[in-house]
Design an enzyme around this catalytic site. Structure first.
Site, PDB file in Angstrom:
ATOM      1  N   LYS A 584       0.802  -1.259  -0.190  1.00 51.93           N
ATOM      2  CA  LYS A 584       0.030   0.135   0.261  1.00 51.93           C
ATOM      3  C   LYS A 584       0.867   1.217   0.517  1.00 51.93           C
ATOM      4  CE  LYS A 584      -3.671   1.541   2.364  1.00 51.93           C
ATOM      5  NZ  LYS A 584      -3.775   3.347   2.307  1.00 51.93           N
ATOM      6  N   VAL A 590      -0.675  -1.499  -4.730  1.00 51.38           N
ATOM      7  CA  VAL A 590      -0.071  -1.427  -5.460  1.00 51.38           C
ATOM      8  C   VAL A 590      -1.059  -3.045  -5.878  1.00 51.38           C
ATOM      9  CG1 VAL A 590       2.069  -1.875  -6.156  1.00 51.38           C
ATOM     10  CG2 VAL A 590       1.742  -0.299  -5.101  1.00 51.38           C
ATOM     11  N   ASP A 699       8.630  13.249  -1.060  1.00 50.49           N
ATOM     12  CA  ASP A 699       8.497  12.212   0.027  1.00 50.49           C
ATOM     13  C   ASP A 699       9.504  10.865  -0.312  1.00 50.49           C
ATOM     14  OD1 ASP A 699       7.327  11.378   1.745  1.00 50.49           O
ATOM     15  OD2 ASP A 699       5.441  10.136   1.178  1.00 50.49           O
TER      16      ASP A 699
END
Ligand SMILES: *[C@@H]1O[C@H](CO)[C@@H](O)[C@H](O)[C@H]1NC(C)=O
Ligand SMILES: *[C@@H]1O[C@H](CO)[C@@H](O)[C@H](O)[C@H]1NC(C)=O
Ligand SMILES: *[C@@H]1O[C@H](CO)[C@@H](O)[C@H](O)[C@H]1NC(C)=O
Ligand SMILES: *[C@@H]1O[C@H](CO)[C@@H](O)[C@H](O)[C@H]1NC(C)=O
Ligand SMILES: *[C@@H]1O[C@H](CO)[C@@H](O)[C@H](O)[C@H]1NC(C)=O
Ligand SMILES: *[C@@H]1O[C@H](CO)[C@@H](O)[C@H](O)[C@H]1NC(C)=O
Ligand SMILES: *[C@@H]1O[C@H](CO)[C@@H](O)[C@H](O)[C@H]1NC(C)=O
Ligand SMILES: *[C@@H]1O[C@H](CO)[C@@H](O)[C@H](O)[C@H]1NC(C)=O
Ligand SMILES: *[C@@H]1O[C@H](CO)[C@@H](O)[C@H](O)[C@H]1NC(C)=O
Ligand SMILES: *[C@@H]1O[C@H](CO)[C@@H](O)[C@H](O)[C@H]1NC(C)=O
Length: 878
Positions: A584, A590, A699
């Protein structure tokens, strides 16, 4: 940033409005009949006679045999200066002071005096030495160019006799440039080379091809034996929009590239003076069209400094790579290297379209105070003084004006005129008010002339005046009372004898002139209206231009897109109806999938994410073009209603976070950790410097670093965060706050993410890789951030206490120290103090591969082929 961009385009526009009529230009053909002018047939440039700009010298023409063999018309006449040590041109700059200009002088001797000589003399720009002029023979053509921002609204160009031939000048040209180009902290840039690579015409290009009328010397590689070949395009480079330098499109439409496609380029300049400092401007534009899996990307280096990594010339658009600081040395090496890391696909060899090299010049001589210069020029012109009064009145001392004495208080102030003696010089007319601006004057001798009119009051305002000699003139009226007072109290030595009509008493009368205030008002009004109209026109064109620019869109290849676009039904098919969840991620789950036997990872965006997502297609198109071994590639996407899917290459070993958290059966060795760190760093480096526009990941964290079966690391999830809302935040904003612990502390105050934010996050990842500990661990005292923890341990010199305890003794202490230091540098609170990813990669490479030589840093030097920049430029006849 924004404002500077709009300023530039506005300045450009103003320039365009004027440039078509050459109003940023001054073009002087020295030696043509006084007050005459003509339009040059090849360039359309309007040349004017030099009579308004010089008051000495004689007009000459080159010998008859050179008149009709195709030299530029402006080289056929010249002005020769047989008299006087220094002779100068004085030219008002087209736009006044504060603007940047290119100033060019041209010389061709042409045996104008029948002496068959080879004259040699010096050239000065104002008070400062510019260059020596050395003509080898009658048809040698020399161009001397300087780029500078004059401190006054005029420039002076002087030729100085060295007793090695009579100085002369054939052409003097001034061209307005954009303030934002050719920037330097030095006083001026002197042209060293300006080359048009791969030229197929053998003729230099200039106006109108080049809007700034730079003259581009052709460099062709037409010989089949040459290691280089020429590439060219019939399309127009920089059509509609351009960068500030704007080299001629005809120059940019050709380029040189190595014949052997696996070779790199080295351009070598061996300066005469190894201490001379040079700026280089390399102009690149892609002019070959090629298929999908081909790219052209290279690193641009000067000596051991990288100027641009993964530089990718844009198709039919000029990008200029320049040296931010000047470089010097016995040999200046400009290298264009194919990158060492695999970029995926096939990489074409480097190209170069055009190159300029300038020497940085410092002006050591300080000119005379501008107020004094202005006053002296007015006096010279008013009385037509026949002396050596050329150029600056005081500087350089050896050429200072006859009868003028100057003083310079210290090396950083302008010299001032303190004494002026123009006696016995046939001055006629009234005493000019310009004398009142020579405020430092101590002695003034204007005796034995034919001056008429009153003695003006202003002499009493010259504070330092101690000697004033007015004897032997035809002055009238009364002597100002204050002058007489100063003479009586002994502070001024005043002489006024032999002026028969001068009165000592108040019986003489002055005639007052009427001022016509109304006319002045009217003129001011008209000027105001004209300015307003011009501004309106300029604005109109500005916006019109903008609109046109906006219309130039990105071209979409529909076929190309179709291949990578999948319908939702196909996505269901690929994932076998979402059978296996791989994980996830940031924006949704995914799934495992297979396309034509190839494994893929399919990320299905949650509906919540999908809704907030704008500009999906444009961004995905950008991401599909990003290829690097250390980045997961996007192989396709789906965008059907609320169904958004991104299809990535499959990564067998999944993410670094799981390894660090001990969720795997084995722990990563020290060497594996170093290699993974370098891989990840290279991926980020490519996002920051290899992509256009640069991509900030936003990120970076261990779970976004994926590992394949060989433990090669690839960065995932880049480039999307910008337009996706935060998962679960409930807000539909486009701001992503990264992940706590990894987030750039400056983000809290600036709300801006930059490349340096990624550097911070990457530093935190490094710390985790070294320590094997989570970013904020409850085990550590007071939940301190991992960087504080490592910092305090490092301060104690406890490297063993830092490194992941699970490794025991199996690590290299030296590399542990160095990588810890890099990690801490990356996690500096202030972004300005953090290194760039380029620096991080260099440091990590040294740790992983041992100390590298500079050449290894560059790339493979055995593949370099050399262009010699020193071979003589042969000036061309046209
Ligand atoms: C050009 O730049 C100089 C300094 O670099 C500055 O003084 C001048 O005001 C600028 N001119 C314009 C028109 O921006
Ligand atoms: C004149 O001198 C130039 C070098 O400045 C040289 O290239 C050229 O061949 C010479 N021409 C003649 C006729 O000697
Ligand atoms: C490049 O120049 C050559 C020679 O002038 C010409 O034949 C060829 O068509 C040009 N190529 C392109 C793409 O314009
Ligand atoms: C520049 O290249 C030459 C080879 O052409 C080499 O001998 C020289 O060491 C290089 N200089 C620098 C500073 O890299
Ligand atoms: C590039 O693509 C072409 C056709 O699509 C293919 O034939 C060629 O092998 C590819 N080259 C590389 C290096 O992948
Ligand atoms: C001024 O310059 C001269 C020569 O350039 C130097 O010898 C002298 O020390 C300088 N004086 C000051 C005050 O800097
Ligand atoms: C000015 O010059 C003249 C002759 O050139 C000389 O006789 C006179 O003394 C000078 N005046 C001063 C104040 O030096
Ligand atoms: C004196 O200098 C000022 C500039 O400071 C100028 O405006 C004025 O016109 C000058 N006066 C004369 C008479 O040249
Ligand atoms: C007048 O002379 C004094 C002393 O030499 C000096 O400090 C001052 O700057 C001078 N004034 C002007 C306007 O030059
Ligand atoms: C091209 O350059 C590479 C690297 O220098 C070399 O190995 C190769 O033999 C060259 N190919 C040709 C055809 O010269």
């Amino acid at each position: 940033m924004l404002s500077s961009v709009s300023f530039t385009s506005f300045a450009l526009l103003l320039f365009l409005v004027h440039a078509q009529d050459q109003s940023g230009f001054i073009s002087i053909d020295c030696g043509i009949p006084d007050d005459s002018s003509y339009n040059d047939e090849t360039t359309g440039i309007k040349y004017v006679s030099d009579s308004a700009f010089v008051d000495s010298g004689t007009r000459k023409s080159v010998a008859a045999q050179f008149q009709k063999i195709g030299f530029d018309r402006h080289l056929l006449n010249l002005r020769s200066f047989p008299e006087g040590k220094r002779n100068c041109y004085h030219v008002q700059t087209p736009r006044g002071k504060g603007f940047k200009y290119l100033i060019r002088t041209r010389f061709m001797y042409g045996n104008y005096d029948g002496q068959g000589g080879a004259p040699e003399f010096d050239l000065y720009l104002g008070v400062n030495f510019w260059d020596s002029v050395k003509l080898d023979n009658a048809t040698t053509i020399l161009n001397k160019e300087m780029i500078t921002i004059p401190l006054t609204d005029h420039v002076q160009v002087c030729v100085v006799d060295k007793n090695t031939g009579t100085p002369f000048l054939s052409v003097l040209e001034i061209r307005g440039l954009l303030n934002t180009t050719y920037e330097t902290s030095y006083d001026a840039l002197r042209l060293e080379r300006r080359l048009d690579y791969g030229s197929i015409s053998d003729l230099p290009f200039r106006y109108k091809d080049d809007i700034y009328d730079r003259i581009w010397t052709p460099r062709s590689f037409s010989s089949p034996l040459s290691e280089f070949k020429t590439v060219n395009t019939s399309l127009t480079v920089d059509q509609g929009f351009h960068n500030g330098y704007q080299p001629a499109p005809t120059v940019m439409s050709t380029a040189a590239t190595p014949r052997n496609e696996s070779q790199s380029m080295l351009l070598v300049l061996k300066p005469l003076d190894p201490n001379a400092k040079f700026y280089a401007y390399m102009h690149f534009a892609e002019i070959e069209e090629f298929k999908n899996n081909l790219t052209r990307q290279f690193d641009v280096w000067v000596d051991n400094t990288v100027l641009s990594r993964f530089f990718k010339p844009r198709y039919l658009f000029t990008d200029t790579v320049s040296t931010p600081e000047p470089v010097s040395g016995a040999s200046l090496n400009f290298s264009l290297y194919q990158p060492t890391s695999d970029l995926g696909g096939f990489v074409l060899p480097p190209i170069i379209n055009a190159l300029e090299i300038y020497q940085a010049i410092e002006f050591l001589q300080i000119p005379t105070d501008p107020l004094d210069v202005d006053a002296m020029r007015k006096i010279k012109n008013r009385y037509r003084v026949e002396k050596n009064w050329q150029g600056d009145p005081c500087v350089p001392v050896e050429y200072s004006w006859e009868g003028v004495e100057c003083i310079q208080n210290d090396n950083s102030t302008n010299p001032r005129v303190v004494s002026l003696n123009i006696s016995f010089s046939e001055l006629a007319g009234q005493i000019d008010p310009a004398f009142s601006n020579l405020t430092s004057l101590k002695k003034l001798d204007i005796s034995s002339n034919s001056l008429t009119g009153n003695i003006p009051d202003f002499f009493t305002n010259l504070p330092n005046l101690t000697e004033l000699n007015l004897e032997g003139n035809k002055l009238t009226g009364i002597i100002p009372a204050k002058l007489l007072e100063r003479s009586k109290d002994g502070s001024l030595s005043l002489r006024f004898g032999r002026n028969p009509k001068l009165c000592l008493s108040a019986s003489c009368q002055n005639i007052k002139k009427k001022k016509n205030g109304q006319i002045i008002l009217l003129v001011a009004l008209i000027i105001g209206i004209v300015i307003a109209l011009l501004t309106a026109i300029a604005l109109f064109w500005h916006f019109k231009k903008r609109k046109q620019r906006g219309a130039v869109g990105v071209r979409n290849g529909p076929l190309e897109t179709a291949k990578r676009y999948f319908k939702y039904s196909k996505v269901v098919n690929i994932t076998n109806n979402f059978e296996r969840v791989l994980g996830k991620g940031g924006f949704g789950k995914v799934y495992y999938g297979v396309i034509n036997g190839e494994q893929v990872a399919v990320k299905i965006l949650s509906e919540e994410s999908a809704q907030g997502y704008k500009e999906f297609r444009a961004e995905v198109e950008i991401l599909m073009r990003v290829h690097h071994t250390n980045l997961t590639s996007l192989v396709g996407y789906c965008n059907e209603g609320n169904h958004i899917a991104l299809i990535y290459e499959y990564m067998a070993n999944e993410n670094l976070g799981d390894y660090l958290a001990g969720k795997r059966s084995f722990i990563l060795s020290w060497e594996e950790r170093l290699k993974i760190s370098l891989d990840a760093a290279q991926g980020l480096e490519y996002l920051h410097y290899g992509c256009n526009p640069p991509i900030v990941h936003r990120d970076v964290k261990p779970t976004n670093i994926l590992l394949d079966e060989k433990l090669q690391a690839k960065i995932a999830d880049f480039g999307l965060s910008r337009s996706f809302p935060v998962e679960g935040s409930g807000q539909v904003t486009t701001v992503v706050a990264g992940t706590i612990g990894y987030l750039d502390p400056e983000y809290y105050s600036t709300r801006q993410m930059s490349e340096k934010s990624d550097v911070y996050s990457f530093g935190v990842v490094l710390l985790e890789v070294i320590t094997g500990q989570p970013v904020i661990a409850s085990l550590r005292a007071e939940n301190r951030h991992i960087s504080d923890h490592v910092n305090s341990m490092l301060a104690k010199g406890d490297i063993k206490g830092i490194v992941d305890q699970r490794l025991g003794e199996k690590f290299n202490a030296g590399s542990a120290w160095r990588i810890s230091e890099i990690a801490l540098a990356c996690t500096e609170q202030r972004s300005a103090q953090r290194p760039t990813m380029i620096q991080v990669v260099m440091e990590l490479k040294q740790i992983v591969f041992g100390r590298e030589t500079d050449q290894e840093n560059h790339g493979d030097s055995t593949k370099l082929i050399t262009v010699n920049l020193n071979s003589e430029e042969a000036p061309q006849a046209r």
